[in-house]
Design an enzyme around this catalytic site. Sequence first.
Site, PDB file in Angstrom:
ATOM      1  N   LYS A  84       0.861  -1.201   0.000  1.00 48.17           N
ATOM      2  CA  LYS A  84       0.000   0.000   0.000  1.00 48.17           C
ATOM      3  C   LYS A  84       0.883   1.231   0.000  1.00 48.17           C
ATOM      4  O   LYS A  84       1.973   1.218   0.581  1.00 48.17           O
ATOM      5  CB  LYS A  84      -0.898   0.006   1.239  1.00 48.17           C
ATOM      6  CG  LYS A  84      -1.976   1.062   1.256  1.00 48.17           C
ATOM      7  CD  LYS A  84      -3.098   0.796   0.262  1.00 48.17           C
ATOM      8  CE  LYS A  84      -4.279   0.155   0.872  1.00 48.17           C
ATOM      9  NZ  LYS A  84      -5.387  -0.208   0.097  1.00 48.17           N
ATOM     10  N   ASN A 107     -16.193   6.186  -4.560  1.00 46.43           N
ATOM     11  CA  ASN A 107     -16.366   5.121  -5.554  1.00 46.43           C
ATOM     12  C   ASN A 107     -17.029   3.889  -4.920  1.00 46.43           C
ATOM     13  O   ASN A 107     -17.965   3.318  -5.482  1.00 46.43           O
ATOM     14  CB  ASN A 107     -15.000   4.765  -6.157  1.00 46.43           C
ATOM     15  CG  ASN A 107     -15.054   3.514  -7.020  1.00 46.43           C
ATOM     16  OD1 ASN A 107     -15.018   2.406  -6.507  1.00 46.43           O
ATOM     17  ND2 ASN A 107     -15.176   3.687  -8.326  1.00 46.43           N
TER      18      ASN A 107
HETATM   19  N1  GLU Z   1      -7.349   0.080  -2.874  1.00 49.20           N
HETATM   20  C1  GLU Z   1      -8.149  -1.087  -3.100  1.00 49.20           C
HETATM   21  C2  GLU Z   1      -8.129  -1.979  -1.884  1.00 49.20           C
HETATM   22  O1  GLU Z   1      -7.900  -1.530  -0.789  1.00 49.20           O
HETATM   23  C3  GLU Z   1      -7.782  -1.796  -4.385  1.00 49.20           C
HETATM   24  C4  GLU Z   1      -6.399  -2.328  -4.466  1.00 49.20           C
HETATM   25  C5  GLU Z   1      -6.001  -2.879  -5.826  1.00 49.20           C
HETATM   26  O2  GLU Z   1      -6.810  -2.894  -6.724  1.00 49.20           O
HETATM   27  O3  GLU Z   1      -4.830  -3.253  -5.941  1.00 49.20           O
HETATM   28  O4  GLU Z   1      -8.409  -3.138  -1.953  1.00 49.20           O
END
Ligand code: GLU
Length: 442
Positions: A99, A235
């Site tokens: 992340k 979203n």
């Molecule tokens: N940010 C989204 C999550 O927390 C998507 C992550 C992704 O598609 O790699 O799952």
Amino acid sequence: MSDPFQNALAFLNEIRKDLKETDKSYLDRLLKPQHLIKGEIKLKGKKYKAFRSQHNNALGPYKGGIRFHENVTESEVKALSLWMSLKCSIAGIPYGGGKGGVVVDPKKLSGKELEELSREYIRLIAKHIGVNKDVPAPDVNTNPQIMAWMVDEYEKIVGHHEPGVITGKPIEIGGSKGRDKATGYGGVMAMKFLLEKLKVNSGKLRINSPISNFNSQFFNKPSSQITIAIQGFGNVGYFFAKIVSDEGFRVVSVSDSKGGIYVKEGLDPVATLECKNEKGKVADCYCVGGVCDLRNGNTISNDELLELDVDILVPSALENVITKDNAARIKAPIIIEMANGPTTKEAADILAKKGTIIVPDIFANSGGVTVSYLEWVQNRMGYYWEEEEVDGKLENLMKASFNTMWTRYLGLRENNKHASLREAAYIVAVERIIEAEKLRRP
Ligand code: GLU
């Protein structure tokens, strides 16, 4: 516990007792990220802290979004990367967890500045990412346009096209059909799988026991009377609201960071979004059947939304909103965690004793990363699917992982009637990572 990483570790350590004796030492490998990249982005004389946490890559390349938010911290990014490892594992997709985050309020930047910040962030982490190494995506306050700038910047650095290095891109430059709605859509699937199981297993789960929030009435309600409150209208929250309303359920409340609305007879998510885009906030958008009228509802705070007497509560914004301070007042018998980490460990324990069923974040919101995976597959083969094909693949993957989690849950409940779906999901996810760890680095 408000420190996000400590909270994530508290959930993780809870399942140590459920692991095989020989596996316990492997759990220690998950207690900190494998790499933490830290830096600073300079933009117009100002400095912004930036992070990328790469938690574990036993199952595949690190995978996870990039967040632009003024409250981003190192601890938060570490927690979110740990959850990504578990999320990809329970989802059954070949990724580890990562992340990224930048401490910035993007709403205060011009379009040009936002582009520069996004490109600068990629210049900072470029050598640490790659289609087989670490694959970023959108998260809070980042979107397909930002992914487009990021992939473009990466391709400039490496000197060739590499669309699979970032997912959540616009369709025109290698994004997948169905990715925009995927997190919300997957969340609605998760909710429906649960409702289905509760009907089938109601006897076994003893949902009418005194510790439970359920009453038999709940199961006789048609979907039009099942009430849903959604915190967050980005979203994830928007698509959840839209899809669940299209399916005939009644969304009575939604909110954004500035507050929320309550519309008893059920609100119209599409008209609400149009109204929000016009006014800049959800509050005052009491839209029913395409008509937004003051007489249709009333304004409520985010705290009030969480405590509404609804059937299903859907936190879809940020972490740590259900805490030991409000857990006892949460009335919804079902919580679908569409945000990452909305419930603290202490709150989860209080809710488990009350009989609240929580569909945990690492499963409930895994639709987004699952379609990111499908995007990555399409980028690598250079052949693109129609939306129905993507949706069908998402449903198959989510159904399989839900059933695995559910079977483990029923097993856990034989010995502990407070066992949670989260424990089941964590155990399955951790066991898979440990098996991969053993094969790679015994
Ligand atoms: N940010 C989204 C999550 O927390 C998507 C992550 C992704 O598609 O790699 O799952």
